[in-house]
Scaffold this motif. Structure first.
Motif, PDB file in Angstrom:
ATOM      1  N   VAL A 216       0.838  -1.200   0.000  1.00 39.10           N
ATOM      2  CA  VAL A 216       0.000   0.000   0.000  1.00 39.10           C
ATOM      3  C   VAL A 216       0.869   1.243   0.000  1.00 39.10           C
ATOM      4  O   VAL A 216       1.803   1.367   0.801  1.00 39.10           O
ATOM      5  N   HIS A 217       0.559   2.173  -0.889  1.00 36.36           N
ATOM      6  CA  HIS A 217       1.240   3.471  -0.959  1.00 36.36           C
ATOM      7  C   HIS A 217       0.150   4.539  -0.970  1.00 36.36           C
ATOM      8  O   HIS A 217      -0.482   4.768  -2.002  1.00 36.36           O
ATOM      9  N   GLY A 218      -0.070   5.170   0.187  1.00 30.95           N
ATOM     10  CA  GLY A 218      -1.184   6.109   0.282  1.00 30.95           C
ATOM     11  C   GLY A 218      -2.492   5.348   0.120  1.00 30.95           C
ATOM     12  O   GLY A 218      -2.816   4.480   0.918  1.00 30.95           O
ATOM     13  N   ARG A 219      -3.239   5.656  -0.943  1.00 29.22           N
ATOM     14  CA  ARG A 219      -4.471   4.905  -1.229  1.00 29.22           C
ATOM     15  C   ARG A 219      -4.291   3.911  -2.375  1.00 29.22           C
ATOM     16  O   ARG A 219      -5.212   3.172  -2.704  1.00 29.22           O
ATOM     17  N   ASP A 220      -3.122   3.903  -2.997  1.00 30.28           N
ATOM     18  CA  ASP A 220      -2.867   2.966  -4.084  1.00 30.28           C
ATOM     19  C   ASP A 220      -2.397   1.622  -3.529  1.00 30.28           C
ATOM     20  O   ASP A 220      -1.653   1.569  -2.540  1.00 30.28           O
ATOM     21  N   VAL A 221      -2.823   0.551  -4.184  1.00 25.07           N
ATOM     22  CA  VAL A 221      -2.496  -0.802  -3.743  1.00 25.07           C
ATOM     23  C   VAL A 221      -1.852  -1.552  -4.911  1.00 25.07           C
ATOM     24  O   VAL A 221      -2.336  -1.473  -6.043  1.00 25.07           O
ATOM     25  N   THR A 222      -0.764  -2.258  -4.627  1.00 25.95           N
ATOM     26  CA  THR A 222      -0.102  -3.083  -5.638  1.00 25.95           C
ATOM     27  C   THR A 222      -0.194  -4.544  -5.225  1.00 25.95           C
ATOM     28  O   THR A 222      -0.004  -4.884  -4.054  1.00 25.95           O
ATOM     29  N   VAL A 223      -0.513  -5.417  -6.191  1.00 23.07           N
ATOM     30  CA  VAL A 223      -0.614  -6.845  -5.929  1.00 23.07           C
ATOM     31  C   VAL A 223       0.006  -7.596  -7.100  1.00 23.07           C
ATOM     32  O   VAL A 223      -0.075  -7.163  -8.252  1.00 23.07           O
ATOM     33  N   GLU A 224       0.667  -8.705  -6.809  1.00 24.48           N
ATOM     34  CA  GLU A 224       1.254  -9.513  -7.876  1.00 24.48           C
ATOM     35  C   GLU A 224       0.155 -10.276  -8.621  1.00 24.48           C
ATOM     36  O   GLU A 224      -0.821 -10.727  -8.025  1.00 24.48           O
ATOM     37  N   LEU A 225       0.341 -10.400  -9.938  1.00 23.97           N
ATOM     38  CA  LEU A 225      -0.599 -11.133 -10.783  1.00 23.97           C
ATOM     39  C   LEU A 225       0.163 -12.260 -11.470  1.00 23.97           C
ATOM     40  O   LEU A 225       0.818 -12.053 -12.487  1.00 23.97           O
ATOM     41  N   PRO A 226       0.090 -13.490 -10.919  1.00 23.59           N
ATOM     42  CA  PRO A 226       0.800 -14.606 -11.554  1.00 23.59           C
ATOM     43  C   PRO A 226       0.120 -14.990 -12.872  1.00 23.59           C
ATOM     44  O   PRO A 226      -1.099 -15.142 -12.936  1.00 23.59           O
ATOM     45  N   VAL A 227       0.915 -15.122 -13.933  1.00 28.12           N
ATOM     46  CA  VAL A 227       0.397 -15.575 -15.231  1.00 28.12           C
ATOM     47  C   VAL A 227       1.352 -16.613 -15.799  1.00 28.12           C
ATOM     48  O   VAL A 227       2.557 -16.600 -15.536  1.00 28.12           O
ATOM     49  N   MET A 228       0.801 -17.531 -16.594  1.00 28.50           N
ATOM     50  CA  MET A 228       1.611 -18.549 -17.242  1.00 28.50           C
ATOM     51  C   MET A 228       2.308 -17.948 -18.464  1.00 28.50           C
ATOM     52  O   MET A 228       1.855 -16.927 -19.009  1.00 28.50           O
ATOM     53  N   PRO A 229       3.391 -18.548 -18.918  1.00 34.82           N
ATOM     54  CA  PRO A 229       4.146 -17.979 -20.038  1.00 34.82           C
ATOM     55  C   PRO A 229       3.292 -17.761 -21.284  1.00 34.82           C
ATOM     56  O   PRO A 229       3.437 -16.734 -21.967  1.00 34.82           O
ATOM     57  N   TRP A 230       2.414 -18.708 -21.601  1.00 37.26           N
ATOM     58  CA  TRP A 230       1.604 -18.540 -22.804  1.00 37.26           C
ATOM     59  C   TRP A 230       0.563 -17.430 -22.641  1.00 37.26           C
ATOM     60  O   TRP A 230       0.193 -16.779 -23.615  1.00 37.26           O
ATOM     61  N   GLU A 231       0.103 -17.192 -21.394  1.00 36.42           N
ATOM     62  CA  GLU A 231      -0.832 -16.094 -21.160  1.00 36.42           C
ATOM     63  C   GLU A 231      -0.137 -14.751 -21.362  1.00 36.42           C
ATOM     64  O   GLU A 231      -0.700 -13.822 -21.951  1.00 36.42           O
TER      65      GLU A 231
END
Length: 313
Positions: A216-231
Motif C-alpha cells: 500500500v502506498h497512500g491509497r494505491d495498492v499493488t498486488v502480484e498477478l501470476p500468469v503462465m508464459p503462454w498467457e
C-alpha cells in the motif's frame, strides 16, 4: 514544505484562503512524497505525520474554523481554548470555571500534576486543586489494521485502561483509512476531575499491518498477478485478488514480468474524493510439472526460436 513549522497551512504549502480542493491536492502530493514506504529519508515519517495532521484539521470545516480563530493568538495551544473565548481578549483563556475547550496531552503524567502545572494554583483553585469539574486529558494511541479492514471499515472493540478501571470502547472505522491517519473519538479519552466532569478525547493513529499480498502506498495498492508464459505471450484474461474482492483483468499480449496493469479506483476508497488505484504487477510463473508430451511441446517451441544454424539446446 518547511520542516519545522507548526502552521498547518505552511505544512501543506497552501494559502490560508485555500479551497478544500486546493488542500486535498496539496495533501495528496505531499503524502505521496513523504510516505515511509516510498521515502527512506529518516525524517520522512515525521513529515508524513505532520501532513496527515494538517489535512485532518483543514479538511474538517469545523476544526478549520476553530483553528483559524484561535491559532494566530495561541499557536499550538489552539485546541485548549474554550469555544466562547474571543481572540484578543485580555487575560488567559483558562481559569475558574474552565469549560470543555480545555484539553491536556495524554501520557504517563499524573493528572493532578498536569493541573498544577497548567493553572499554578491561580484563580479558581485552592492548594493547586480545581474547585469545579475539569475535563479529562486527551489520549493518543495506535491501532493496527489489516488492509482489508482499512478498505471496508467497520466496528472494532478496544480496551482502554484508565485511573478508574478498564472500559471497552466501540470504534467505528471509516472505510478507506490510510496509514498515519488520525481518528478522533470525542469523549473517549481520560477521565475528568470532579463530579460530572467530561472525559477528554481519544485520538487513534492508524497503522496498516504488513500484508503477504498487498503493498500500500497512500491509497494505491499493488498486488502480484501470476500468469503462465503462454498467457503473457498471447494475452489472456486473469483474475486478480483485490481488497474488495476478485476482479478480472486483461493481460495484453507480450507482457513481461514487472508490467503494471492499472485498475482505476480499485485501491482504498476515499470518502472525500477519488479512490486510489490498484496495480496488478505481472509475474510470469513456469509450470512446475510437465508430462512427456508437454515437455516435448516446449522443446519444439524452443527449437523455433533457435538461431539458424545452431542447436536449440
Amino acid at each position: 514544505m518547511a520542516t519545522t513549522t507548526s502552521d498547518y497551512y505552511e505544512v501543506l504549502g497552501v494559502e490560508r484562503s485555500a479551497s478544500a480542493e486546493d488542500i486535498q491536492r496539496a495533501y495528496r502530493k505531499l503524502a505521496r512524497t513523504y510516505h515511509p514506504d516510498v521515502n527512506s529519508d529518516p525524517g520522512a515519517e515525521d513529515l508524513f505525520k505532520r501532513v496527515n495532521e494538517a489535512n485532518e484539521v483543514l479538511s474538517d470545516a469545523g476544526l478549520r474554523a476553530r483553528y483559524d480563530k484561535f491559532s494566530p493568538q495561541f499557536g499550538d495551544d489552539w485546541r485548549k481554548v474554550p469555544e466562547d473565548f474571543e481572540p484578543g481578549a485580555s487575560g488567559a483563556p483558562f481559569g475558574s470555571g474552565a469549560g470543555p475547550g480545555v484539553y491536556f496531552s495524554g501520557g504517563g503524567a499524573d493528572f493532578e500534576d498536569l493541573l498544577g502545572g497548567l493553572f499554578g494554583g491561580g484563580s479558581g483553585f485552592f492548594g493547586g486543586r480545581p474547585t469545579g469539574p475539569v475535563p479529562g486529558p486527551d489520549v493518543e494511541a495506535e491501532i493496527e489494521l489489516p488492509v482489508e479492514d482499512a478498505y471496508a471499515g467497520g466496528r472494532r472493540s478496544l480496551t482502554m485502561r484508565t485511573a478508574t478501571g478498564v472500559r471497552t470502547i466501540e470504534v467505528n472505522i471509516p472505510a478507506g483509512v490510510v496509514d498515519g491517519q488520525r481518528i478522533r473519538l470525542a469523549g473517549q479519552g481520560g477521565d475528568g476531575y470532579g463530579d460530572d466532569a467530561p472525559r477528554g478525547d481519544l485520538y487513534l493513529f492508524v497503522r496498516l499491518a504488513p500484508h503477504p499480498r498487498y503493498r500500500v502506498h497512500g491509497r494505491d495498492v499493488t498486488v502480484e498477478l501470476p500468469v503462465m508464459p503462454w498467457e503473457a505471450t498471447l494475452g489472456a484474461t486473469a483474475t486478480v485478488e483485490t481488497p474488495g474482492g476478485r476482479v478480472d483483468v486483461k493481460v495484453p499480449a507480450g507482457s513481461s514480468s514487472g508490467r503494471r496493469l492499472r485498475l482505476r479506483g480499485r485501491g482504498l476508497p476515499n470518502p472525500r474524493g477519488s479512490a486510489g488505484d490498484l496495480y496488478a504487477e505481472v509475474k510470469i510463473v513456469a509450470p512446475q510439472r510437465l508430462t512427456a508430451d508437454q515437455r516435448a511441446a516446449w522443446e519444439a517451441l524452443a527449437a523455433t526460436y533457435a538461431t539458424p544454424g545452431e542447436s536449440a539446446a
